[in-house]
Scaffold this active site. Structure first.
Site, PDB file in Angstrom:
ATOM      1  N   SER A 165       2.416 -10.390 -11.343  1.00 55.77           N
ATOM      2  CA  SER A 165       2.256  -9.726 -12.640  1.00 55.77           C
ATOM      3  C   SER A 165       2.901 -10.484 -13.802  1.00 55.77           C
ATOM      4  O   SER A 165       2.311 -10.563 -14.882  1.00 55.77           O
ATOM      5  CB  SER A 165       2.818  -8.302 -12.570  1.00 55.77           C
ATOM      6  OG  SER A 165       2.005  -7.498 -11.755  1.00 55.77           O
ATOM      7  N   LYS A 185       6.692   4.849  -7.662  1.00 58.53           N
ATOM      8  CA  LYS A 185       5.565   5.392  -8.416  1.00 58.53           C
ATOM      9  C   LYS A 185       5.579   6.910  -8.549  1.00 58.53           C
ATOM     10  O   LYS A 185       5.076   7.448  -9.540  1.00 58.53           O
ATOM     11  CB  LYS A 185       4.244   4.939  -7.787  1.00 58.53           C
ATOM     12  CG  LYS A 185       3.972   3.454  -7.945  1.00 58.53           C
ATOM     13  CD  LYS A 185       2.619   3.074  -7.398  1.00 58.53           C
ATOM     14  CE  LYS A 185       2.336   1.595  -7.619  1.00 58.53           C
ATOM     15  NZ  LYS A 185       0.982   1.230  -7.179  1.00 58.53           N
TER      16      LYS A 185
END
Length: 290
Positions: free
Chosen positions: A24, A73
Site C-alpha cells: 500500500s 477492521k
C-alpha cells in the site's frame, strides 16, 4: 519522495499487524507523486492493544486518515465517530477519513474484490461462490458480492470466536439481499470439498497463506479444483500463495492473489482522501511488475 515532503505534507497511515510486507505505501505514494499531491503514506504496526492510541493520533497529528487492516477492521469501529452505510452493514472498516477531527469509517474491500474480477473480464454475478473466512475482508466480500448479484454463497468459518460473526453474515445476506447464503464449519473437509465442486468461484479471505502461515493452505488436494473454477486468494504476500500453487497444479485457468483487489480497494480509498481518481493503470504497472 524527499523532494515532495515539506512542512505542508499531509500524512496518511496504514495500521495493522503484521504490515511491513504491505504494498500500500508503494501504491499510494506513487499515486500522490504522479498527480503532484502533497501527501505521504506510511505503514504502522498496530495491534488491538495499541489501536485506541493509534486512532487518537489521527486526530492529534491532524492526519487525513488511515487504512485499517487485520486484526483491527472490526475492533476499530467503537473508536470512530461515524460509519458510512456500507461499513455499518458489514461491521468492518478498512478506511478512515478525518474531517476536522471527525473520524468516519468506510469499507472498500468488497468494492476492490468485485472490481478486480471485472478488470480480468470475469463476471461472477448470477453464480455461486464458496467463501472461506468471515472476518473484515471476508464480510466485505460477502456483502458486496451479494449486493452485486452473486446468487448463492457457501460461507465457511472455523467454529471459534468469529463463528457468531459468520452466523451474522449469513443472516444478513439472506435478509437484506437476493443471495441464498449458508454457513458451514471449516473443519468439515468433506463439506468444503463438495461446496467447492458446486461453485463458480472459490475465495479464501482468511489469513492462511500469509506470514507466518505462508506455507499453509486450506485446500491441499489439487483434485478439489476443476480447471474452469476461479480460485481467488486475498493474500498477496507471498505473490504466489500455497493455495495458488495447488490450484495451478490442478490446471485452473483463473488463479489470482489479492493484488488486484488491493489495488482497486486502494483506488477507492485514495478518492475518499484526496477527491482525485488514482492513476490505476500507472500504479498497476508498478505493482504487477515489481
Amino acid at each position: 519522495m524527499t523532494e515532495r515532503i515539506d512542512g505542508h505534507t499531509i500524512l496518511i497511515g496504514l495500521m495493522a499487524y503484521p504490515i511491513r510486507h504491505s504494498m500500500s505505501p508503494t501504491m499510494h505514494n506513487n499515486g500522490f507523486a504522479k498527480l503532484g499531491l502533497n501527501y505521504a503514506y506510511l505503514a504502522f504496526e498496530v495491534t488491538n492493544e495499541t489501536l485506541p492510541a493509534a486512532i487518537q493520533s489521527i486526530r492529534t497529528l491532524d492526519m487525513r486518515g488511515s487504512n485499517i487492516s487485520m486484526p483491527n477492521k472490526q475492533k476499530v469501529i467503537p473508536l470512530l465517530d461515524k460509519l458510512d452505510p456500507a461499513a455499518k452493514m458489514i461491521g468492518a472498516v478498512n478506511t478512515i477519513v478525518n474531517d476536522d477531527g471527525i473520524l468516519t469509517g468506510y469499507t472498500t474491500d468488497g468494492i476492490g474484490f468485485m472490481k478486480s474480477l471485472d478488470d480480468e473480464g470475469l463476471d461472477i454475478r448470477g453464480h455461486k461462490m464458496t467463501l472461506a473466512g468471515a472476518g473484515g475482508a471476508g464480510t466485505a466480500i460477502a456483502v458486496q458480492a451479494a449486493l452485486d448479484g452473486v446468487s448463492e454463497m457457501s460461507i465457511f468459518n472455523r467454529h471459534d470466536e468469529s463463528w457468531e460473526n459468520a452466523k451474522r453474515n449469513v443472516a444478513l445476506l439472506n435478509e437484506k439481499t437476493n443471495c441464498k447464503a449458508t454457513l458451514h464449519e471449516l473443519e468439515n473437509r468433506d463439506d468444503l470439498k463438495a461446496e467447492i465442486a458446486d461453485s463458480f468461484i472459490y475465495t479464501d479471505a482468511t489469513g492462511v497463506g500469509m506470514k507466518p502461515l505462508e506455507n499453509e493452505t486450506l485446500v491441499t488436494d489439487p483434485s478439489w479444483f476443476r480447471k474452469d473454477l476461479i480460485v481467488f486468494d486475498t493474500v498477496y504476500a507471498p505473490r504466489t500463495t500455497k493455495l495458488m500453487q495447488v490450484a495451478q497444479q490442478a490446471g485452473v485457468a483463473h488463479v489470482f492473489n489479492g493484488l488486484g483487489m488491493m489495488l482497486e480497494q486502494g483506488a477507492a480509498a485514495f478518492k475518499l482522501w484526496t477527491g482525485k481518481e488514482m492513476p490505476v493503470d500507472y500504479i498497476r504497472d508498478i505493482l504487477f511488475n515489481d
